[in-house]
Design a protein around this motif. Structure first.
Motif, mmCIF file in Angstrom:
data_model
loop_
_atom_site.group_PDB
_atom_site.id
_atom_site.type_symbol
_atom_site.label_atom_id
_atom_site.label_comp_id
_atom_site.label_asym_id
_atom_site.label_seq_id
_atom_site.Cartn_x
_atom_site.Cartn_y
_atom_site.Cartn_z
ATOM 1 N N GLN A 95 -4.487 5.788 -6.657
ATOM 2 C CA GLN A 95 -4.806 6.749 -5.586
ATOM 3 C C GLN A 95 -3.579 7.044 -4.743
ATOM 4 O OE1 GLN A 95 -7.791 4.502 -3.520
ATOM 5 N NE2 GLN A 95 -9.476 5.651 -4.443
ATOM 6 N N LEU A 96 -2.808 6.009 -4.434
ATOM 7 C CA LEU A 96 -1.626 6.180 -3.590
ATOM 8 C C LEU A 96 -0.580 7.073 -4.249
ATOM 9 C CD1 LEU A 96 -1.041 2.530 -2.332
ATOM 10 C CD2 LEU A 96 -1.097 4.516 -0.836
ATOM 11 N N ARG A 97 -0.541 7.045 -5.566
ATOM 12 C CA ARG A 97 0.548 7.706 -6.261
ATOM 13 C C ARG A 97 0.164 9.039 -6.915
ATOM 14 N NH1 ARG A 97 3.543 5.714 -3.494
ATOM 15 N NH2 ARG A 97 5.101 4.110 -3.909
ATOM 16 N N THR A 98 -1.125 9.408 -6.877
ATOM 17 C CA THR A 98 -1.540 10.638 -7.544
ATOM 18 C C THR A 98 -1.812 11.711 -6.499
ATOM 19 O OG1 THR A 98 -2.600 9.175 -9.114
ATOM 20 C CG2 THR A 98 -3.028 11.528 -9.348
ATOM 21 N N ALA A 99 -0.866 12.640 -6.347
ATOM 22 C CA ALA A 99 -1.002 13.670 -5.329
ATOM 23 C C ALA A 99 -1.935 14.770 -5.822
ATOM 24 C CB ALA A 99 0.363 14.253 -5.004
ATOM 25 N N ARG A 156 -0.424 3.321 5.169
ATOM 26 C CA ARG A 156 -0.265 2.236 4.190
ATOM 27 C C ARG A 156 0.544 2.689 2.971
ATOM 28 N NH1 ARG A 156 -2.517 0.915 8.176
ATOM 29 N NH2 ARG A 156 -4.425 -0.313 8.404
ATOM 30 N N THR A 157 1.533 3.512 3.190
ATOM 31 C CA THR A 157 2.308 3.962 2.044
ATOM 32 C C THR A 157 3.783 4.027 2.380
ATOM 33 O OG1 THR A 157 2.424 5.614 0.289
ATOM 34 C CG2 THR A 157 2.100 6.434 2.512
ATOM 35 N N LYS A 158 4.588 3.827 1.367
ATOM 36 C CA LYS A 158 6.023 4.023 1.516
ATOM 37 C C LYS A 158 6.609 4.397 0.171
ATOM 38 C CE LYS A 158 7.350 -0.161 2.987
ATOM 39 N NZ LYS A 158 6.217 -1.074 2.816
ATOM 40 N N GLN A 159 7.770 5.016 0.226
ATOM 41 C CA GLN A 159 8.460 5.376 -1.009
ATOM 42 C C GLN A 159 9.952 5.374 -0.725
ATOM 43 O OE1 GLN A 159 7.529 6.130 -4.319
ATOM 44 N NE2 GLN A 159 9.769 6.048 -4.481
ATOM 45 N N ASP A 160 10.719 4.736 -1.608
ATOM 46 C CA ASP A 160 12.167 4.780 -1.448
ATOM 47 C C ASP A 160 12.670 6.206 -1.643
ATOM 48 O OD1 ASP A 160 12.052 2.095 -1.075
ATOM 49 O OD2 ASP A 160 13.288 1.528 -2.790
ATOM 50 N N VAL A 161 13.712 6.531 -0.902
ATOM 51 C CA VAL A 161 14.337 7.846 -0.986
ATOM 52 C C VAL A 161 15.736 7.609 -1.531
ATOM 53 C CG1 VAL A 161 15.031 9.856 0.336
ATOM 54 C CG2 VAL A 161 12.970 8.599 0.978
ATOM 55 N N VAL A 162 15.984 8.116 -2.735
ATOM 56 C CA VAL A 162 17.141 7.697 -3.511
ATOM 57 C C VAL A 162 18.112 8.862 -3.660
ATOM 58 C CG1 VAL A 162 17.862 6.690 -5.706
ATOM 59 C CG2 VAL A 162 15.603 6.162 -4.786
ATOM 60 N N SER A 168 8.595 11.275 -4.467
ATOM 61 C CA SER A 168 7.598 11.938 -3.643
ATOM 62 C C SER A 168 6.520 10.978 -3.191
ATOM 63 C CB SER A 168 6.994 13.122 -4.387
ATOM 64 O OG SER A 168 6.075 12.657 -5.342
ATOM 65 N N LEU A 169 5.751 11.447 -2.238
ATOM 66 C CA LEU A 169 4.728 10.621 -1.588
ATOM 67 C C LEU A 169 3.696 11.597 -1.051
ATOM 68 C CD1 LEU A 169 5.740 8.017 1.091
ATOM 69 C CD2 LEU A 169 4.270 9.879 1.720
ATOM 70 N N TRP A 170 2.425 11.211 -1.067
ATOM 71 C CA TRP A 170 1.431 12.134 -0.494
ATOM 72 C C TRP A 170 0.497 11.389 0.439
ATOM 73 C CZ3 TRP A 170 -3.949 12.696 -0.639
ATOM 74 C CH2 TRP A 170 -4.621 11.717 -1.383
ATOM 75 N N PHE A 171 -0.154 12.166 1.319
ATOM 76 C CA PHE A 171 -1.170 11.585 2.199
ATOM 77 C C PHE A 171 -2.094 12.682 2.675
ATOM 78 C CE2 PHE A 171 2.555 12.595 4.814
ATOM 79 C CZ PHE A 171 1.993 13.397 5.792
ATOM 80 N N ASN A 172 -3.231 12.262 3.203
ATOM 81 C CA ASN A 172 -4.159 13.184 3.826
ATOM 82 C C ASN A 172 -4.651 12.504 5.101
ATOM 83 O OD1 ASN A 172 -6.412 14.627 4.682
ATOM 84 N ND2 ASN A 172 -6.965 15.212 2.594
ATOM 85 N N SER B 309 8.592 4.061 -12.779
ATOM 86 C CA SER B 309 7.381 4.775 -13.184
ATOM 87 C C SER B 309 6.137 3.983 -12.818
ATOM 88 C CB SER B 309 7.400 5.029 -14.683
ATOM 89 O OG SER B 309 7.061 3.841 -15.371
ATOM 90 N N GLU B 310 5.026 4.705 -12.709
ATOM 91 C CA GLU B 310 3.766 4.071 -12.341
ATOM 92 C C GLU B 310 3.369 3.037 -13.389
ATOM 93 O OE1 GLU B 310 -0.801 5.410 -11.492
ATOM 94 O OE2 GLU B 310 0.750 6.914 -11.144
ATOM 95 N N VAL B 311 3.567 3.377 -14.671
ATOM 96 C CA VAL B 311 3.208 2.459 -15.752
ATOM 97 C C VAL B 311 4.013 1.162 -15.643
ATOM 98 C CG1 VAL B 311 3.139 2.135 -18.242
ATOM 99 C CG2 VAL B 311 2.635 4.377 -17.266
ATOM 100 N N ALA B 312 5.318 1.302 -15.384
ATOM 101 C CA ALA B 312 6.161 0.107 -15.255
ATOM 102 C C ALA B 312 5.655 -0.759 -14.116
ATOM 103 C CB ALA B 312 7.616 0.509 -15.014
#
Lengths: 314, 530
Positions: A95-99, A156-162, A168-172, B309-312
């Motif tokens: 859920q956290l990763r599927t925008a 409750r989410t974070k994502q490295d910015v490289v 990417s990251l999503w929320f509602n 990746s999500e799978v990894a």
């Protein structure tokens, strides 16, 4: 099971998204399982320690080498619990990763030590972003220098910015309010100052903000003040105290010694050059390579505003 | 057992004298003592840095140093504690001293290599400390790229230092593997090895297989900085996340290099001080090997939010769960050993029980972090800081302290002052929980790690944590006093003051050069309390 309400408030940040509630429910489950395991192990430890303390140096102890049933059980039951936790964690992670496909997209850029945001209509902002409540939002993020990490505890989410790629990251966000953004990946001196706010507002307020020129009818010096509070505040004070960079009070018009030994007067040309090419002339006592360039990030109006603002600090 | 041809007053300490005889010694026991002095000195430095960090974090805003100094202090704290204290702590110090004794050997297989590995540690450490004269290092002990490529020059020295220290670890591992295979006493089959040896053996496998990867990674980093070859820096066409994969491919197994030997020490302490055979000997022995094997395939759990990746991410979450099983088995077996035992609460047992208490908390919070949907929130927060301190300090350092007090009579022929040894335990144990338990809550509240300054709502918990840290510091100072006092003034100890069954207790305290006057022959398992 701990209700998610009891874990929020004091010991957790606010829950501003549905995913945040799911994360907290899973966390509550893990806490309960952990607590039970700790009570069993540590309780058993203390019980045995009290009950079987040594009475005489000649105490006889039984020779118990192993017990296959017991050993199977305490391998297999933890295994099942681990697998249950793993699968549940997988579901929440998905859920956290599927925008969702209908998300509002915003470009985010991390740079030592602030965050900037660009909307599709050309509206940009720094250190704060606005989003409508109940709207799927997808952030497409990149970095101009080192790795940063975009972290919103309330979501409750974070994502490295490289650097060199987009993540990417999503929320509602379901509740209006101002939510804290941290940089969670160590990035240097002002890492802890690299913060931003997400303002979750009603759709009308959001549309107003989006269509509005932030500098409309503002005198140049006020434009400069806005640039300062969103972009420069992490490293420069408004006093004459040095932080990462020089304090701005009284700096304009001053004669400074440069690294090479020559002198320079801080005038419009020097301020402009220092914004666009900070390493061109570094004042003695400041390390080289710390300030990033703002070329391409600040408009002419903003640069003029910043110069005017520095001039005003006497 | 001593025969008339041996002078009973001669032992490894007084056999030769002079500093030079120590610096050129090939005796594993003397090399063990050299490691003890080095590791304790590094620990004092790393610990002082920790005290300064907690002082700075006592209040929000600036207290005693600026952000740049703070970043250097936490970098040195981490790098010293990991590379110079916890990794060599048990294998190279306690292992060096005890391993040949426990298997009934005269020495390790390659005494010269053994001495060389100590010099590698010292030279590497000297180079790493030298970086202080080149503006220091502010990358964190993980040297993440591209930050570590762009920041100051001291980084290069620290990297070279870590590279050389790595060889110390590789050589020690190699030495132990050969020693265990080739120099066991007659009758000492693999299933009669003490569990400390099983743990050291598993650790040695990790040391020689994983550490070269760190060496390669650090070499590539140096090549990138010095020669401008694009490997990790996106400006040169490299990939910064690749560095994280390389780095954790070593550093995750390294976590087990740090904890497996500690588990071995605890198995010894539990058996000796409950006067009871260990429950599930084979399960404990094999779980060490199992943990070592699986630990090579879990590095990606450090990269859950890195953009892999999500799978990894899901695969790594799954494999990480598998490490939990052998770990849980060990804990249950220790507790089961206590059942119907005869426990004497001397300081070594207190540290062993403290280990189980703290390691259990470290373990369950490790499982929480392995659950990928929850880790996204906790990653890079104080929750992680608390978790790994519960494992590394609550686990490994408790075991080192317990091990020192346990083998102290063997090493120096004297007993420590038991009262003050227990005081040091209470201070360290209580101080530890006061320091690190609040950090779990801080992390759950969202406070990121490596923060010089924090929001006001985090202040009260940070204050509690700082007070706890100073309590731990006091506890270790008391411990240092206990050790020094014990060496000089401790009551003389016999060969076997604790009633241990393993071979090191069958020779004199301190042991003679080459350990045994008569070659011991083994006829039973290591914990035969019948």
């Amino acid at each position: 099971m701990l209700s998610s309400a009891s874990t929020s408030s004091r010991f957790m940040p606010p829950q501003a998204t549905e995913v945040a509630q799911n994360v907290d429910t899973l966390y509550g489950f893990l806490l309960v399982i952990s607590l039970i395991s700790c009570v069993l192990v540590i309780g058993g430890l203390i019980y045995f320690a009290v009950k079987y303390r040594r009475h005489t140096e000649n105490d006889k102890t039984p020779y118990i080498s192993h017990n296959a049933t017991l050993e199977f059980l305490w391998s297999f039951i933890p295994f099942l619990l681990f697998m249950a936790s793993f699968v549940w964690g997988w579901i929440v992670y998905h859920q956290l990763r599927t925008a969702p496909t209908d998300a509002l997209e915003v470009m985010v850029r991390g740079q030592k030590w602030n965050w900037t945001f660009a909307y599709k209509n050309g509206r940009t902002s720094a250190s704060e972003m606005f989003v409508p409540v109940g709207q799927n939002v997808r952030l497409i993020m990149g970095s101009s220098d080192v790795i940063h990490s975009f972290y919103i505890p309330a979501f409750r989410t974070k994502q490295d910015v490289v650097p060199g790629r987009y993540t990417s990251l999503w929320f509602n966000a379901e509740k209006e309010g101002d939510y804290q953004v941290f940089c969670a990946e160590y990035c240097g001196d002002q890492h802890s100052g690299m913060q931003a706010k997400i303002h979750v507002v009603s759709r009308e307020k959001f549309e107003d903000w989006l269509g509005n020129d932030p500098y409309k009818d503002l005198p140049l010096v006020e434009v400069g003040r806005k640039v300062y509070t969103s972009r420069c505040v992490a490293c420069h004070t408004l006093t004459d105290q040095k932080a990462v960079g020089p304090g701005w009070k009284g700096v304009f018009g001053r004669k400074e010694k440069l690294e090479g030994g020559s002198d320079i007067t801080v005038d419009e040309n020097y301020v402009r050059e220092s914004i666009l090419d900070p390493n061109a002339k570094v004042v003695l006592g400041f390390p080289r390579g710390v300030m990033p360039t703002f070329a391409g990030q600040l408009s002419e109006q903003e640069i003029s505003g910043a110069i005017e603002f520095i001039k005003s600090l006497k | 057992m001593a025969t008339a041809t041996h002078d009973p007053n001669k032992n490894y300490i007084n056999e030769k004298s002079g500093i030079w005889s120590w610096l050129t010694t090939l005796d594993h026991k003397r090399i063990g003592i050299l490691y003890m002095i080095s590791v304790m000195s590094f620990f004092a430095i790393g610990g002082t840095f920790a005290m300064l960090l907690r002082w700075e974090l006592f209040s929000a805003g600036r207290n005693i140093m600026d952000a740049h100094q703070y970043n250097q202090v936490f970098t040195f704290h981490g790098a010293i504690m990991v590379f110079m204290v916890i990794i060599p702590g048990i294998p190279a110090f306690l292992g060096n001293f005890i391993l040949p004794l426990q298997i009934g050997a005269k020495d390790v297989a390659f005494p010269r290599v053994n001495l060389m590995s100590w010099y590698c540690l010292m030279i590497g450490a000297a180079i790493a400390f030298f970086s202080l004269f080149y503006n220091g290092v502010d990358t964190g002990w993980t040297f993440y790229t591209p930050y570590s490529i762009s920041t100051q020059n001291g980084t290069l020295l620290m990297v070279v230092g870590a590279f050389i220290i790595g060889f110390s670890s590789i050589l020690t591992g190699l030495n132990f593997i050969v020693t265990v295979h080739k120099l066991r006493a007659p009758g000492m089959s693999f299933w009669r090895l003490p569990l400390f040896i099983w743990a050291l053996y598993s650790t040695a496998l990790l040391q020689i297989l994983a550490t070269p990867v760190l060496a390669i990674t650090l070499l590539l980093l140096t090549a990138e900085r010095v020669l401008g070859i694009g490997i990790f820096d996106p400006k040169l066409g490299g990939d910064p996340v690749l560095f994280q994969h390389f780095f954790w491919f070593y550093s995750h197994p390294a976590v087990y290099i740090m904890i497996l030997p500690a588990m071995g020490v605890v198995s010894e302490l539990i058996a000796t001080f409950s006067h009871k055979t260990i429950f599930g000997y084979k399960a404990i022995a094999l779980s060490s090997v199992g943990i070592a094997a699986v630990s090579f395939f879990v590095w990606g759990h450090h990269l859950f939010v890195s953009g892999q990746s999500e799978v990894a991410g899901i695969l790594f979450s799954f494999i990480t769960m598998l490490v939990g099983v052998p770990t849980a088995i060990k804990v249950f077996n220790w507790v089961a050993t206590l059942y119907r035992g005869s426990m004497r609460f001397d300081s070594p047992l207190l540290f062993a029980l403290g280990f189980i208490f703290l390691f259990t908390i470290g373990g369950v919070t490790g499982i929480i972090l392995a659950v990928i949907g929850v880790d996204v929130h906790f990653h890079d927060t104080y929750f992680v800081v608390a978790h790994f301190h519960y494992v590394m300090v609550g686990g490994t350092l408790m075991a080192i302290m317990g091990g020192i007090y346990y083998w102290f009579p063997k090493m120096f022929g004297r007993m420590v002052n038991e009262f003050w040894a227990r005081i040091s335990f209470v201070l360290i144990f209580v101080g530890f929980n006061v320091t690190f338990f609040p950090q779990f809550i801080l992390g759950a509240m969202g406070m990121p790690r490596r923060y010089y300054d924090y929001l006001p709502e985090y202040q009260s918990l940070n204050r509690i944590s700082s007070v706890g840290a100073w309590t731990i510091g006091t506890g270790f100072l008391v411990g240092l006093f206990v050790i020094i006092h014990g060496m000089r003034k401790g009551v003389k100890a016999g060969p076997n003051p604790w009633g241990g069954k393993t071979l090191e207790w069958q020779t004199a305290s301190p042991p003679p050069h080459e350990n045994f006057h008569v070659q011991p022959v083994v006829t039973a398992g290591p914990y035969e309390y019948r």
